[in-house]
Design a protein around this motif. Structure first.
Motif, PDB file in Angstrom:
ATOM      1  N   THR A   1      35.358 -67.458  39.142  1.00 22.94           N
ATOM      2  CA  THR A   1      35.855 -66.637  40.248  1.00 22.94           C
ATOM      3  C   THR A   1      34.683 -66.195  41.123  1.00 22.94           C
ATOM      4  OG1 THR A   1      35.702 -64.472  39.137  1.00 22.94           O
ATOM      5  CG2 THR A   1      37.694 -65.790  38.734  1.00 22.94           C
ATOM      6  N   GLY A   2      34.973 -65.950  42.379  1.00 26.74           N
ATOM      7  CA  GLY A   2      33.905 -65.605  43.309  1.00 26.74           C
ATOM      8  C   GLY A   2      32.900 -66.725  43.444  1.00 26.74           C
TER       9      GLY A   2
ATOM     10  N   ASP B   1      37.725 -68.398  45.135  1.00 29.98           N
ATOM     11  CA  ASP B   1      37.082 -67.425  46.019  1.00 29.98           C
ATOM     12  C   ASP B   1      38.067 -67.009  47.095  1.00 29.98           C
ATOM     13  OD1 ASP B   1      35.285 -66.144  48.046  1.00 29.98           O
ATOM     14  OD2 ASP B   1      33.749 -66.828  46.650  1.00 29.98           O
TER      15      ASP B   1
ATOM     16  N   ASP C   1      43.742 -63.889  44.555  1.00 29.17           N
ATOM     17  CA  ASP C   1      43.054 -62.605  44.424  1.00 29.17           C
ATOM     18  C   ASP C   1      43.068 -62.139  42.975  1.00 29.17           C
ATOM     19  OD1 ASP C   1      42.124 -60.008  44.592  1.00 29.17           O
ATOM     20  OD2 ASP C   1      43.534 -59.368  46.148  1.00 29.17           O
TER      21      ASP C   1
ATOM     22  N   ALA D   1      33.775 -62.705  40.531  1.00 26.20           N
ATOM     23  CA  ALA D   1      34.252 -62.113  41.783  1.00 26.20           C
ATOM     24  C   ALA D   1      33.900 -60.628  41.861  1.00 26.20           C
ATOM     25  CB  ALA D   1      35.763 -62.296  41.912  1.00 26.20           C
TER      26      ALA D   1
END
Length: 305
Positions: free
Chosen positions: A14-15, A39, A74, A102
């Protein structure tokens, strides 16, 4: 074949559209993993959305001969986190590795900081890590295998204007420490990385080809990735631990306790505490509890002989 191969493994990062997450995703893919590059594509404050960053990293991975797909869900919502993990299972058939990277940052401190600032940091860093870990967990249990790397930060040591960030990153430590106990019977390991790198959130990202300059910090995101890959590998020997990496240095962080002072004669007073302050704070013979029960046993050992 490399000793630390990820052939046959599927990873979610993530991110991963920029900076650290990008470096992690690229290294895992280089080592053979199929990667979901997640992301949202927003600002460092968490505003906006753009598929561009995740898609660019996917294109970099595929151009290098790897396999990856882009995802913009998200992590701060349960449905978003579930969709990220489902993307791995639907596209690649399984999920072996989860790297929760993230994050956002909105600098603020007391007394001006608003509750919304704290709530937003907790939603992304702590709740986001929980959401994705919980979504991946049934798959880990079913296959009897899983590796999760959560992100904490040296920011938890404290900085006057990063109160919310520090609080959220400290929270991931407790999350990982408890999750690892649930995971041990299933060959699931949950560790933490505290990265040290120049990123969008940490002073400005250094380009891939940046060269060291004498007297200046050289902290590319790629210098953190080997530690994350090791913690994500099947041969990782630890569980529930915290490691720092960056700028060529790799180290362990840990939570420890001093032996302290034991009062024996009746109820202790404030004066007793003050008189024994040096013993309470003496770091000689400190110990590192493996979990709550280990700490309790050590803390109460004077009562049980």
């Amino acid at each position: 074949m490399s000793e630390f191969s990820f052939e046959g493994r599927v990873a979610v990062v993530t991110g991963a559209g920029r900076g650290l997450g990008r470096a992690y995703a690229r290294l895992l893919a280089e080592r053979g993993a199929k990667v979901v590059v997640n992301d949202l594509g927003g600002s460092i404050e968490g505003d906006g959305a753009d598929i561009g960053p995740a898609q660019t990293v996917v294109e970099e991975i595929t151009a290098a001969g790897g396999t990856a797909v882009a995802d913009t869900n998200d992590v701060s919502t349960r449905s978003g986190a579930e969709a990220i993990i489902n993307r791995a299972v639907e596209d690649f058939g399984r999920i072996d590795v989860l790297v929760n990277n993230a994050g956002i940052i909105r600098y603020a401190g007391l007394p001006e900081i608003e509750a919304e600032n704290l709530e937003r940091h907790l939603a992304v860093h702590l709740v986001g890590s929980f959401n994705t870990l919980r979504a991946a967990w049934p798959h880990f249990v079913e296959q009897g295998y899983g590796r999760a790397v959560l992100t904490t930060s040296s920011g938890m040591f404290g900085l006057d204007n990063n109160l919310s960030y520090a609080a959220a990153k400290a929270g991931t430590v407790g999350l990982a420490r408890s999750a690892r106990l649930s995971g041990e019977p299933h060959n699931i390991k949950v560790n933490l990385i505290a990265p040290a790198a120049m990123t969008r959130m940490g002073g400005g990202e250094q380009p891939d080809d940046a060269q060291p300059v004498p007297g200046m910090p050289h902290m590319p995101s790629a210098a953190v990735a080997p530690m994350v890959a090791y913690l994500a590998h099947e041969s990782c020997p630890v569980n529930g631990e915290i490691y720092t990496a960056g700028a060529g240095r790799f180290a362990r962080l840990f939570i420890a306790s001093t032996e302290g002072y034991v009062h024996q004669d009746g109820p202790a007073t404030v004066e007793d505490v003050a008189a024994n302050w040096d013993s309470i704070n003496d770091e000689k013979d400190y110990y590192v509890p493996s979990d709550l029960m280990a700490w309790s046993g050590s803390f109460l050992k004077h009562q049980f002989g």
